[in-house]
Design a protein around this motif. Sequence first.
Motif, PDB file in Angstrom:
ATOM      1  N   GLU A  99       0.847  -1.187   0.000  1.00  0.00           N
ATOM      2  CA  GLU A  99       0.000   0.000   0.000  1.00  0.00           C
ATOM      3  C   GLU A  99       0.883   1.237   0.000  1.00  0.00           C
ATOM      4  O   GLU A  99       1.887   1.289   0.709  1.00  0.00           O
ATOM      5  CB  GLU A  99      -0.907   0.024   1.236  1.00  0.00           C
ATOM      6  CG  GLU A  99      -2.006  -1.004   1.184  1.00  0.00           C
ATOM      7  CD  GLU A  99      -2.942  -0.942   2.385  1.00  0.00           C
ATOM      8  OE1 GLU A  99      -4.077  -1.405   2.249  1.00  0.00           O
ATOM      9  OE2 GLU A  99      -2.521  -0.445   3.452  1.00  0.00           O
ATOM     10  N   GLU A 101       0.646   5.739  -0.286  1.00  0.00           N
ATOM     11  CA  GLU A 101      -0.252   6.884  -0.144  1.00  0.00           C
ATOM     12  C   GLU A 101      -0.558   7.493  -1.495  1.00  0.00           C
ATOM     13  O   GLU A 101       0.319   7.641  -2.343  1.00  0.00           O
ATOM     14  CB  GLU A 101       0.372   7.944   0.771  1.00  0.00           C
ATOM     15  CG  GLU A 101       0.365   7.576   2.216  1.00  0.00           C
ATOM     16  CD  GLU A 101       0.831   8.717   3.105  1.00  0.00           C
ATOM     17  OE1 GLU A 101       1.028   9.845   2.624  1.00  0.00           O
ATOM     18  OE2 GLU A 101       0.997   8.462   4.312  1.00  0.00           O
ATOM     19  N   LYS A 103      -3.677  10.365  -3.447  1.00  0.00           N
ATOM     20  CA  LYS A 103      -4.562  11.511  -3.178  1.00  0.00           C
ATOM     21  C   LYS A 103      -5.945  11.250  -3.765  1.00  0.00           C
ATOM     22  O   LYS A 103      -6.078  10.740  -4.882  1.00  0.00           O
ATOM     23  CB  LYS A 103      -3.996  12.789  -3.796  1.00  0.00           C
ATOM     24  CG  LYS A 103      -2.668  13.225  -3.222  1.00  0.00           C
ATOM     25  CD  LYS A 103      -2.859  13.925  -1.924  1.00  0.00           C
ATOM     26  CE  LYS A 103      -1.497  14.428  -1.432  1.00  0.00           C
ATOM     27  NZ  LYS A 103      -1.567  15.011  -0.150  1.00  0.00           N
ATOM     28  N   ASN A 104      -6.972  11.594  -3.013  1.00  0.00           N
ATOM     29  CA  ASN A 104      -8.339  11.591  -3.515  1.00  0.00           C
ATOM     30  C   ASN A 104      -8.547  12.822  -4.386  1.00  0.00           C
ATOM     31  O   ASN A 104      -7.718  13.744  -4.403  1.00  0.00           O
ATOM     32  CB  ASN A 104      -9.344  11.610  -2.354  1.00  0.00           C
ATOM     33  CG  ASN A 104      -9.451  10.260  -1.681  1.00  0.00           C
ATOM     34  OD1 ASN A 104      -9.364   9.235  -2.339  1.00  0.00           O
ATOM     35  ND2 ASN A 104      -9.643  10.270  -0.374  1.00  0.00           N
ATOM     36  N   GLU A 105      -9.661  12.868  -5.077  1.00  0.00           N
ATOM     37  CA  GLU A 105      -9.974  14.022  -5.930  1.00  0.00           C
ATOM     38  C   GLU A 105     -10.079  15.307  -5.125  1.00  0.00           C
ATOM     39  O   GLU A 105      -9.774  16.395  -5.618  1.00  0.00           O
ATOM     40  CB  GLU A 105     -11.286  13.770  -6.683  1.00  0.00           C
ATOM     41  CG  GLU A 105     -11.162  12.675  -7.711  1.00  0.00           C
ATOM     42  CD  GLU A 105     -12.493  12.321  -8.341  1.00  0.00           C
ATOM     43  OE1 GLU A 105     -13.502  13.000  -8.082  1.00  0.00           O
ATOM     44  OE2 GLU A 105     -12.516  11.342  -9.114  1.00  0.00           O
ATOM     45  N   THR A 108      -7.492  14.810  -0.226  1.00  0.00           N
ATOM     46  CA  THR A 108      -7.195  14.067   1.001  1.00  0.00           C
ATOM     47  C   THR A 108      -6.338  12.847   0.667  1.00  0.00           C
ATOM     48  O   THR A 108      -6.321  12.358  -0.461  1.00  0.00           O
ATOM     49  CB  THR A 108      -8.495  13.630   1.706  1.00  0.00           C
ATOM     50  OG1 THR A 108      -9.248  12.815   0.822  1.00  0.00           O
ATOM     51  CG2 THR A 108      -9.299  14.829   2.159  1.00  0.00           C
ATOM     52  N   THR A 109      -5.655  12.367   1.682  1.00  0.00           N
ATOM     53  CA  THR A 109      -4.758  11.228   1.501  1.00  0.00           C
ATOM     54  C   THR A 109      -5.539   9.918   1.619  1.00  0.00           C
ATOM     55  O   THR A 109      -6.414   9.779   2.458  1.00  0.00           O
ATOM     56  CB  THR A 109      -3.653  11.251   2.576  1.00  0.00           C
ATOM     57  OG1 THR A 109      -2.984  12.503   2.505  1.00  0.00           O
ATOM     58  CG2 THR A 109      -2.652  10.152   2.371  1.00  0.00           C
ATOM     59  N   LYS A 110      -5.188   8.969   0.755  1.00  0.00           N
ATOM     60  CA  LYS A 110      -5.778   7.634   0.824  1.00  0.00           C
ATOM     61  C   LYS A 110      -4.671   6.611   0.566  1.00  0.00           C
ATOM     62  O   LYS A 110      -3.616   6.936   0.014  1.00  0.00           O
ATOM     63  CB  LYS A 110      -6.904   7.478  -0.182  1.00  0.00           C
ATOM     64  CG  LYS A 110      -6.437   7.452  -1.627  1.00  0.00           C
ATOM     65  CD  LYS A 110      -7.578   7.152  -2.571  1.00  0.00           C
ATOM     66  CE  LYS A 110      -7.030   7.064  -4.003  1.00  0.00           C
ATOM     67  NZ  LYS A 110      -8.053   6.657  -4.931  1.00  0.00           N
ATOM     68  N   LEU A 111      -4.921   5.359   0.981  1.00  0.00           N
ATOM     69  CA  LEU A 111      -3.971   4.283   0.723  1.00  0.00           C
ATOM     70  C   LEU A 111      -4.421   3.520  -0.512  1.00  0.00           C
ATOM     71  O   LEU A 111      -5.577   3.117  -0.623  1.00  0.00           O
ATOM     72  CB  LEU A 111      -3.890   3.330   1.922  1.00  0.00           C
ATOM     73  CG  LEU A 111      -3.211   3.890   3.165  1.00  0.00           C
ATOM     74  CD1 LEU A 111      -3.273   2.872   4.302  1.00  0.00           C
ATOM     75  CD2 LEU A 111      -1.758   4.248   2.883  1.00  0.00           C
ATOM     76  N   GLU A 112      -3.494   3.336  -1.445  1.00  0.00           N
ATOM     77  CA  GLU A 112      -3.774   2.590  -2.667  1.00  0.00           C
ATOM     78  C   GLU A 112      -2.981   1.300  -2.653  1.00  0.00           C
ATOM     79  O   GLU A 112      -1.802   1.295  -2.312  1.00  0.00           O
ATOM     80  CB  GLU A 112      -3.338   3.398  -3.899  1.00  0.00           C
ATOM     81  CG  GLU A 112      -4.038   4.693  -4.096  1.00  0.00           C
ATOM     82  CD  GLU A 112      -3.456   5.474  -5.270  1.00  0.00           C
ATOM     83  OE1 GLU A 112      -2.297   5.208  -5.678  1.00  0.00           O
ATOM     84  OE2 GLU A 112      -4.168   6.348  -5.770  1.00  0.00           O
ATOM     85  N   ARG A 113      -3.622   0.214  -3.048  1.00  0.00           N
ATOM     86  CA  ARG A 113      -2.920  -1.065  -3.169  1.00  0.00           C
ATOM     87  C   ARG A 113      -2.207  -1.071  -4.522  1.00  0.00           C
ATOM     88  O   ARG A 113      -2.830  -0.834  -5.553  1.00  0.00           O
ATOM     89  CB  ARG A 113      -3.904  -2.212  -3.051  1.00  0.00           C
ATOM     90  CG  ARG A 113      -3.225  -3.511  -2.780  1.00  0.00           C
ATOM     91  CD  ARG A 113      -4.244  -4.561  -2.385  1.00  0.00           C
ATOM     92  NE  ARG A 113      -3.526  -5.742  -1.955  1.00  0.00           N
ATOM     93  CZ  ARG A 113      -3.777  -6.412  -0.870  1.00  0.00           C
ATOM     94  NH1 ARG A 113      -4.748  -6.026  -0.069  1.00  0.00           N
ATOM     95  NH2 ARG A 113      -3.083  -7.481  -0.555  1.00  0.00           N
TER      96      ARG A 113
END
Length: 149
Positions: A99, A101, A103-105, A108-113
């Motif tokens: 995973e 880090e 960015k959302n639209e 904000t920060t999100k975790l991506e696999r």
Amino acid sequence: MVTSVTDSLYLEDYKKQQSSRGTTDLDKDAFLKILITQLQNQDPMNPMEDKEFIAQMAQFSSLEQMTNIHSTLEKIANSSQSQPFASYGDMIGKKIEWEKEGKNEDGTTKLERTAGLVTTVSFKDGNTSFIVDGEHHLSPKDVLSISLP
């Protein structure tokens, strides 16, 4: 086996010295010193019997062999610390997922696999890292899954 007053005094003195150092275990040197003290201070008219002497020598031999086994086990334990080099080397060419880090639209920060192929395994200063697709540096603890490509 402590059989005389001299032996017991030596043993008590030795234990005091060892407890001041933080250990009370008898080592092979102490055992040998006690045995020599026994032989030096035995009554010439009533010497130590052969059976006692042989039993004590057998104890000394056993103690020495246990010491050798201990040092061999320490060497094995120390060499097993270098084992990750071989086992992590097997990771080259494997697909791993982790995973990271993103960015959302809305910012904000999100975790991506994310997935990629391990191209290199690097060892530096006792730390291992996987280089994935020639660009991502990952620690083994960051890996979520491993599979064949």
